[in-house]
Design a protein around this motif. Structure first.
Motif, PDB file in Angstrom:
ATOM      1  N   GLN A 192       0.848  -1.187   0.000  1.00  0.00           N
ATOM      2  CA  GLN A 192       0.000   0.000   0.000  1.00  0.00           C
ATOM      3  C   GLN A 192       0.887   1.242   0.000  1.00  0.00           C
ATOM      4  O   GLN A 192       1.899   1.304   0.690  1.00  0.00           O
ATOM      5  CB  GLN A 192      -0.904   0.002   1.227  1.00  0.00           C
ATOM      6  N   ALA A 193       0.491   2.230  -0.783  1.00  0.00           N
ATOM      7  CA  ALA A 193       1.238   3.482  -0.853  1.00  0.00           C
ATOM      8  C   ALA A 193       1.148   4.206   0.483  1.00  0.00           C
ATOM      9  O   ALA A 193       0.111   4.175   1.145  1.00  0.00           O
ATOM     10  CB  ALA A 193       0.685   4.356  -1.969  1.00  0.00           C
ATOM     11  N   PRO A 194       2.238   4.877   0.878  1.00  0.00           N
ATOM     12  CA  PRO A 194       2.185   5.613   2.145  1.00  0.00           C
ATOM     13  C   PRO A 194       1.284   6.838   2.036  1.00  0.00           C
ATOM     14  O   PRO A 194       1.008   7.325   0.945  1.00  0.00           O
ATOM     15  CB  PRO A 194       3.643   6.038   2.352  1.00  0.00           C
ATOM     16  N   ALA A 195       0.826   7.327   3.172  1.00  0.00           N
ATOM     17  CA  ALA A 195       0.026   8.545   3.205  1.00  0.00           C
ATOM     18  C   ALA A 195       0.889   9.705   2.715  1.00  0.00           C
ATOM     19  O   ALA A 195       2.116   9.648   2.764  1.00  0.00           O
ATOM     20  CB  ALA A 195      -0.461   8.806   4.623  1.00  0.00           C
ATOM     21  N   PHE A 196       0.234  10.763   2.260  1.00  0.00           N
ATOM     22  CA  PHE A 196       0.945  11.918   1.709  1.00  0.00           C
ATOM     23  C   PHE A 196       2.010  12.432   2.666  1.00  0.00           C
ATOM     24  O   PHE A 196       3.166  12.639   2.277  1.00  0.00           O
ATOM     25  CB  PHE A 196      -0.060  13.032   1.377  1.00  0.00           C
ATOM     26  N   GLU A 197       1.645  12.644   3.917  1.00  0.00           N
ATOM     27  CA  GLU A 197       2.576  13.208   4.887  1.00  0.00           C
ATOM     28  C   GLU A 197       3.779  12.291   5.103  1.00  0.00           C
ATOM     29  O   GLU A 197       4.917  12.750   5.218  1.00  0.00           O
ATOM     30  CB  GLU A 197       1.870  13.488   6.222  1.00  0.00           C
ATOM     31  N   GLU A 198       3.537  10.982   5.168  1.00  0.00           N
ATOM     32  CA  GLU A 198       4.624  10.024   5.346  1.00  0.00           C
ATOM     33  C   GLU A 198       5.543  10.020   4.127  1.00  0.00           C
ATOM     34  O   GLU A 198       6.763   9.982   4.264  1.00  0.00           O
ATOM     35  CB  GLU A 198       4.066   8.622   5.569  1.00  0.00           C
ATOM     36  N   ALA A 199       4.944  10.040   2.936  1.00  0.00           N
ATOM     37  CA  ALA A 199       5.727  10.035   1.704  1.00  0.00           C
ATOM     38  C   ALA A 199       6.575  11.295   1.610  1.00  0.00           C
ATOM     39  O   ALA A 199       7.758  11.235   1.247  1.00  0.00           O
ATOM     40  CB  ALA A 199       4.810   9.909   0.487  1.00  0.00           C
ATOM     41  N   GLU A 213       9.469   7.406  -6.893  1.00  0.00           N
ATOM     42  CA  GLU A 213       8.224   6.742  -6.483  1.00  0.00           C
ATOM     43  C   GLU A 213       7.437   7.616  -5.509  1.00  0.00           C
ATOM     44  O   GLU A 213       6.221   7.781  -5.647  1.00  0.00           O
ATOM     45  CB  GLU A 213       8.521   5.395  -5.817  1.00  0.00           C
ATOM     46  N   LEU A 214       8.131   8.171  -4.535  1.00  0.00           N
ATOM     47  CA  LEU A 214       7.477   9.001  -3.527  1.00  0.00           C
ATOM     48  C   LEU A 214       6.928  10.287  -4.135  1.00  0.00           C
ATOM     49  O   LEU A 214       5.852  10.751  -3.751  1.00  0.00           O
ATOM     50  CB  LEU A 214       8.448   9.330  -2.395  1.00  0.00           C
ATOM     51  N   THR A 215       7.652  10.847  -5.096  1.00  0.00           N
ATOM     52  CA  THR A 215       7.176  12.044  -5.789  1.00  0.00           C
ATOM     53  C   THR A 215       5.868  11.747  -6.502  1.00  0.00           C
ATOM     54  O   THR A 215       4.931  12.550  -6.464  1.00  0.00           O
ATOM     55  CB  THR A 215       8.234  12.544  -6.793  1.00  0.00           C
ATOM     56  N   ARG A 216       5.783  10.593  -7.121  1.00  0.00           N
ATOM     57  CA  ARG A 216       4.546  10.200  -7.814  1.00  0.00           C
ATOM     58  C   ARG A 216       3.397  10.004  -6.828  1.00  0.00           C
ATOM     59  O   ARG A 216       2.259  10.391  -7.121  1.00  0.00           O
ATOM     60  CB  ARG A 216       4.785   8.937  -8.636  1.00  0.00           C
ATOM     61  N   VAL A 217       3.687   9.416  -5.683  1.00  0.00           N
ATOM     62  CA  VAL A 217       2.661   9.223  -4.651  1.00  0.00           C
ATOM     63  C   VAL A 217       2.132  10.578  -4.195  1.00  0.00           C
ATOM     64  O   VAL A 217       0.918  10.793  -4.100  1.00  0.00           O
ATOM     65  CB  VAL A 217       3.227   8.421  -3.448  1.00  0.00           C
TER      66      VAL A 217
END
Length: 78
Positions: free
Chosen positions: A6-13, A43-47
């Motif tokens: 599962q993708a991390p939440a915005f703040e976590e990412a 990856e995190l930028t995309r999330v």
């Protein structure tokens, strides 16, 4: 059957992305580790971008604007 991560939440990412950037800026990582960090950063930028796009879409729906409405600058009335 393995579960999809599962993708991390915005703040976590965003927090992880900031940490990766700081680490990369120091320049003391071996090349392979730096490449892995860069890959993870992409990856995190995309999330983060996806989360922001979804939030913008929700705001447009809630405000009654069409999905093709032009963005308007925010003006603080205070």
């Amino acid at each position: 059957m393995p579960r999809k991560k599962q993708a991390p939440a915005f703040e976590e990412a965003l927090k992880e992305l900031e940490s990766l950037v700081e680490s990369l800026e120091q320049g003391d990582q071996p090349l392979q580790e730096a490449l892995k960090s860069y890959e993870r950063g992409v990856e995190l930028t995309r999330v983060c971008q996806k989360a922001l796009d979804e939030a913008e879409q929700k705001i447009r729906i809630l405000s009654g604007e069409s999905t093709e409405a032009e963005l308007e600058p925010f003006e603080d009335d205070a």
